[in-house]
Design a protein around this motif. Structure first.
Motif, PDB file in Angstrom:
ATOM      1  N   ASN A 168      17.189   0.920  -3.786  1.00  7.62           N
ATOM      2  CA  ASN A 168      17.165   0.916  -5.254  1.00  7.62           C
ATOM      3  C   ASN A 168      15.788   0.832  -5.901  1.00  7.62           C
ATOM      4  OD1 ASN A 168      19.782  -0.821  -4.282  1.00  7.62           O
ATOM      5  ND2 ASN A 168      20.286   0.596  -5.941  1.00  7.62           N
ATOM      6  N   THR A 169      15.000  -0.141  -5.449  1.00 11.33           N
ATOM      7  CA  THR A 169      13.766  -0.467  -6.187  1.00 11.33           C
ATOM      8  C   THR A 169      12.565  -0.597  -5.265  1.00 11.33           C
ATOM      9  OG1 THR A 169      15.118  -1.738  -7.763  1.00 11.33           O
ATOM     10  CG2 THR A 169      12.741  -2.090  -7.844  1.00 11.33           C
ATOM     11  N   VAL A 170      11.427  -0.066  -5.706  1.00 15.53           N
ATOM     12  CA  VAL A 170      10.153  -0.290  -5.028  1.00 15.53           C
ATOM     13  C   VAL A 170       9.378  -1.338  -5.818  1.00 15.53           C
ATOM     14  CG1 VAL A 170       7.999   0.720  -4.192  1.00 15.53           C
ATOM     15  CG2 VAL A 170      10.067   2.109  -4.252  1.00 15.53           C
ATOM     16  N   LEU A 171       8.994  -2.399  -5.147  1.00 16.83           N
ATOM     17  CA  LEU A 171       8.203  -3.464  -5.768  1.00 16.83           C
ATOM     18  C   LEU A 171       6.756  -3.332  -5.313  1.00 16.83           C
ATOM     19  CD1 LEU A 171       7.655  -6.142  -7.218  1.00 16.83           C
ATOM     20  CD2 LEU A 171       8.668  -7.336  -5.268  1.00 16.83           C
ATOM     21  N   PHE A 172       5.870  -3.003  -6.241  1.00 16.82           N
ATOM     22  CA  PHE A 172       4.448  -2.865  -5.951  1.00 16.82           C
ATOM     23  C   PHE A 172       3.780  -4.211  -6.182  1.00 16.82           C
ATOM     24  CE2 PHE A 172       5.965   1.310  -7.321  1.00 16.82           C
ATOM     25  CZ  PHE A 172       5.499   2.128  -6.285  1.00 16.82           C
ATOM     26  N   ASP A 173       3.259  -4.808  -5.126  1.00 15.23           N
ATOM     27  CA  ASP A 173       2.731  -6.165  -5.218  1.00 15.23           C
ATOM     28  C   ASP A 173       1.207  -6.191  -5.162  1.00 15.23           C
ATOM     29  OD1 ASP A 173       3.092  -9.035  -5.322  1.00 15.23           O
ATOM     30  OD2 ASP A 173       2.425  -9.067  -3.241  1.00 15.23           O
ATOM     31  N   ASN A 174       0.594  -6.797  -6.183  1.00 12.40           N
ATOM     32  CA  ASN A 174      -0.854  -7.010  -6.216  1.00 12.40           C
ATOM     33  C   ASN A 174      -1.664  -5.735  -5.990  1.00 12.40           C
ATOM     34  OD1 ASN A 174      -1.564  -9.912  -6.654  1.00 12.40           O
ATOM     35  ND2 ASN A 174      -0.144 -10.184  -4.941  1.00 12.40           N
ATOM     36  N   MET A 175      -1.258  -4.656  -6.629  1.00 14.19           N
ATOM     37  CA  MET A 175      -1.989  -3.394  -6.506  1.00 14.19           C
ATOM     38  C   MET A 175      -2.943  -3.210  -7.672  1.00 14.19           C
ATOM     39  SD  MET A 175       0.562  -0.457  -5.107  1.00 14.19           S
ATOM     40  CE  MET A 175       1.188  -0.485  -3.426  1.00 14.19           C
TER      41      MET A 175
ATOM     42  N   LYS B  79      -0.491   3.168 -10.344  1.00 13.29           N
ATOM     43  CA  LYS B  79      -0.127   4.366 -11.101  1.00 13.29           C
ATOM     44  C   LYS B  79       0.282   5.504 -10.156  1.00 13.29           C
ATOM     45  CE  LYS B  79      -1.713   6.815 -15.214  1.00 13.29           C
ATOM     46  NZ  LYS B  79      -2.842   6.983 -16.177  1.00 13.29           N
ATOM     47  N   ALA B  80      -0.445   5.643  -9.055  1.00 13.41           N
ATOM     48  CA  ALA B  80      -0.136   6.687  -8.072  1.00 13.41           C
ATOM     49  C   ALA B  80       1.202   6.399  -7.386  1.00 13.41           C
ATOM     50  CB  ALA B  80      -1.257   6.784  -7.039  1.00 13.41           C
ATOM     51  N   GLY B  81       1.442   5.128  -7.077  1.00 15.01           N
ATOM     52  CA  GLY B  81       2.690   4.741  -6.422  1.00 15.01           C
ATOM     53  C   GLY B  81       3.898   4.990  -7.305  1.00 15.01           C
ATOM     54  N   ILE B  82       3.754   4.682  -8.578  1.00 13.52           N
ATOM     55  CA  ILE B  82       4.854   4.899  -9.518  1.00 13.52           C
ATOM     56  C   ILE B  82       5.153   6.386  -9.662  1.00 13.52           C
ATOM     57  CG2 ILE B  82       5.495   4.722 -11.962  1.00 13.52           C
ATOM     58  CD1 ILE B  82       3.990   1.999 -11.913  1.00 13.52           C
ATOM     59  N   LYS B  83       4.124   7.195  -9.673  1.00 11.09           N
ATOM     60  CA  LYS B  83       4.307   8.650  -9.747  1.00 11.09           C
ATOM     61  C   LYS B  83       5.081   9.162  -8.534  1.00 11.09           C
ATOM     62  CE  LYS B  83       1.747  12.928 -10.569  1.00 11.09           C
ATOM     63  NZ  LYS B  83       0.390  13.536 -10.738  1.00 11.09           N
ATOM     64  N   MET B  84       4.783   8.602  -7.355  1.00  9.58           N
ATOM     65  CA  MET B  84       5.474   8.995  -6.125  1.00  9.58           C
ATOM     66  C   MET B  84       6.948   8.578  -6.135  1.00  9.58           C
ATOM     67  SD  MET B  84       2.673   7.965  -3.207  1.00  9.58           S
ATOM     68  CE  MET B  84       3.912   8.066  -1.893  1.00  9.58           C
ATOM     69  N   ALA B  85       7.206   7.372  -6.647  1.00 11.78           N
ATOM     70  CA  ALA B  85       8.537   6.781  -6.510  1.00 11.78           C
ATOM     71  C   ALA B  85       9.471   7.037  -7.683  1.00 11.78           C
ATOM     72  CB  ALA B  85       8.399   5.272  -6.313  1.00 11.78           C
TER      73      ALA B  85
ATOM     74  N   ASN C 187       0.846  -1.193   0.000  1.00 12.53           N
ATOM     75  CA  ASN C 187       0.000   0.000   0.000  1.00 12.53           C
ATOM     76  C   ASN C 187       0.883   1.246   0.000  1.00 12.53           C
ATOM     77  OD1 ASN C 187       0.505   0.804   2.934  1.00 12.53           O
ATOM     78  ND2 ASN C 187      -0.317  -1.276   3.189  1.00 12.53           N
ATOM     79  N   LEU C 188       0.280   2.381  -0.293  1.00 10.84           N
ATOM     80  CA  LEU C 188       1.051   3.616  -0.427  1.00 10.84           C
ATOM     81  C   LEU C 188       1.523   4.158   0.915  1.00 10.84           C
ATOM     82  CD1 LEU C 188      -0.834   5.471  -3.299  1.00 10.84           C
ATOM     83  CD2 LEU C 188       1.019   3.801  -3.419  1.00 10.84           C
ATOM     84  N   ASN C 189       0.865   3.793   1.986  1.00  8.96           N
ATOM     85  CA  ASN C 189       1.302   4.215   3.317  1.00  8.96           C
ATOM     86  C   ASN C 189       2.692   3.645   3.629  1.00  8.96           C
ATOM     87  OD1 ASN C 189       0.972   5.444   5.978  1.00  8.96           O
ATOM     88  ND2 ASN C 189       0.723   3.351   6.731  1.00  8.96           N
ATOM     89  N   GLN C 190       2.919   2.375   3.242  1.00  8.71           N
ATOM     90  CA  GLN C 190       4.235   1.767   3.431  1.00  8.71           C
ATOM     91  C   GLN C 190       5.294   2.515   2.633  1.00  8.71           C
ATOM     92  OE1 GLN C 190       3.450  -2.304   2.240  1.00  8.71           O
ATOM     93  NE2 GLN C 190       3.341  -2.992   4.364  1.00  8.71           N
ATOM     94  N   LEU C 191       4.949   2.902   1.400  1.00 11.06           N
ATOM     95  CA  LEU C 191       5.889   3.642   0.566  1.00 11.06           C
ATOM     96  C   LEU C 191       6.248   4.983   1.201  1.00 11.06           C
ATOM     97  CD1 LEU C 191       7.519   4.038  -2.012  1.00 11.06           C
ATOM     98  CD2 LEU C 191       5.418   4.792  -3.156  1.00 11.06           C
ATOM     99  N   LYS C 192       5.247   5.669   1.752  1.00 12.53           N
ATOM    100  CA  LYS C 192       5.486   6.971   2.388  1.00 12.53           C
ATOM    101  C   LYS C 192       6.458   6.850   3.561  1.00 12.53           C
ATOM    102  CE  LYS C 192       0.960   8.856   1.123  1.00 12.53           C
ATOM    103  NZ  LYS C 192      -0.396   9.214   1.639  1.00 12.53           N
ATOM    104  N   GLN C 193       6.415   5.708   4.270  1.00 12.03           N
ATOM    105  CA  GLN C 193       7.280   5.514   5.438  1.00 12.03           C
ATOM    106  C   GLN C 193       8.763   5.407   5.069  1.00 12.03           C
ATOM    107  OE1 GLN C 193       5.939   2.548   8.439  1.00 12.03           O
ATOM    108  NE2 GLN C 193       4.057   2.437   7.230  1.00 12.03           N
ATOM    109  N   ILE C 194       9.049   5.002   3.841  1.00 11.33           N
ATOM    110  CA  ILE C 194      10.451   4.769   3.460  1.00 11.33           C
ATOM    111  C   ILE C 194      10.957   5.728   2.385  1.00 11.33           C
ATOM    112  CG2 ILE C 194      10.451   2.333   4.137  1.00 11.33           C
ATOM    113  CD1 ILE C 194       9.937   1.618   1.182  1.00 11.33           C
ATOM    114  N   MET C 195      10.099   6.617   1.913  1.00  9.95           N
ATOM    115  CA  MET C 195      10.527   7.606   0.925  1.00  9.95           C
ATOM    116  C   MET C 195      11.687   8.423   1.474  1.00  9.95           C
ATOM    117  SD  MET C 195       8.842   7.609  -2.028  1.00  9.95           S
ATOM    118  CE  MET C 195       8.881   9.274  -2.667  1.00  9.95           C
ATOM    119  N   GLY C 196      12.704   8.610   0.672  1.00 11.74           N
ATOM    120  CA  GLY C 196      13.864   9.376   1.095  1.00 11.74           C
ATOM    121  C   GLY C 196      15.035   8.512   1.530  1.00 11.74           C
TER     122      GLY C 196
END
Length: 277
Positions: free
Chosen positions: A212-219, A225-231, A199-208
């Motif tokens: 190397n890579t963010v793996l978006f699983d079963n989204m 699309k929103a997660g990729i824009k963020m990352a 979920n995007l909340n997990q991504l927000k916790q580690i941004m910065g």
């Protein structure tokens, strides 16, 4: 990633194991009934359109049984063949060729199947999006299967658990995502770090953090699309989770850098080859 080496030594050893499996303890008791020294010439034919692969495994199979067998390759490894194309010719004693027939075809059917399935996925996405395999492989056959993926135009993900850090959902459930990523960064020693998020909340916790890579699983498509824009500006992006021929093009349209697909190796249909006298 550990380098995949398909050396002559490796091919010889894996073929020996396959022949032992088929011939232990008494050999081919049926083909042994053919007691003459008749020399035959056989065509190895593809029964369907496919990316042909595994020719050196087939060649080595016959050579180990009878060094006098001539295996003449007619189609280049990794090229597309049509139905009824002759991919090789084999000349030698009838008994010797019959002994090695199934082992040789098994190697080619499996390796060509993975290469063909990979190539089908590759053709459905844009050139910037990489199609990757996973560790969902048959035990002891990972080298062969990942080799087949590369022949089909795909990209190899990590080879084993030592290659790179891949922090997945069960790791996160057992600890804390930010703590795990921080520890991986501290201990990376030149290895890449991939972090799976659900979920995007997990991504927000580690941004910065410097991985190397963010793996978006079963989204779903919108969230992906929103997660990729963020990352996108800071990290390589990857998508995974039950991806098939119907969904891969839409997923690629999000701008994701790579798509990992387990079915490349665990569910690739075998390609149908035959020997014809």
């Amino acid at each position: 990633m550990s380098q995949i080496k398909l050396s002559n030594h490796y091919i010889k050893n894996i073929v020996k194991l396959a022949l032992n499996e088929d011939l232990y303890p008494s050999g081919d008791i049926t083909s042994n009934l053919v007691k003459n020294s008749k020399i035959i010439k056989i065509k190895l034919i593809s029964n369907q359109r496919a990316v042909v692969a595994g020719l050196e495994f087939a060649k080595k199979t016959f050579k180990l049984i009878d060094s006098k067998i001539k295996f003449d390759i007619k189609k280049k490894e990794g090229t597309l063949v049509k139905k009824n194309d002759v991919v090789a010719t084999i000349k030698g004693k009838a008994e010797s060729i019959l002994v090695g027939e199934r082992v040789a075809l098994n190697f080619m059917s499996h390796i060509s199947g993975i290469a063909t399935r990979t190539n089908q996925f590759v053709k459905l996405v844009n050139r910037k999006c990489k199609i990757c395999c996973t560790r969902k492989t048959i035990p002891t056959l990972r080298v062969i299967q990942k080799y087949a993926v590369k022949l089909g135009g795909g990209t190899n993900h990590r080879f084993n658990l030592s290659d790179e850090f891949l922090i997945k959902d069960n790791h996160i459930a057992s600890s804390d995502i930010k703590t795990l990523v921080s520890l991986a960064i501290k201990n990376k020693k030149g290895r890449k770090i991939t972090v799976e998020v659900d979920n995007l909340n997990q991504l927000k916790q580690i941004m910065g953090l410097k991985f190397n890579t963010v793996l978006f699983d079963n989204m779903n498509h919108k969230t992906l699309k929103a997660g990729i824009k963020m990352a996108k500006k800071n990290y390589e992006t990857e998508a995974s989770g039950n991806i098939n021929f119907k969904t891969v093009k839409k997923i690629a349209s999000t701008g994701v850098d790579r798509i990992s697909i387990g079915s490349l190796t665990h569910s690739a249909p075998a390609i149908d080859f035959k020997l014809e006298i």
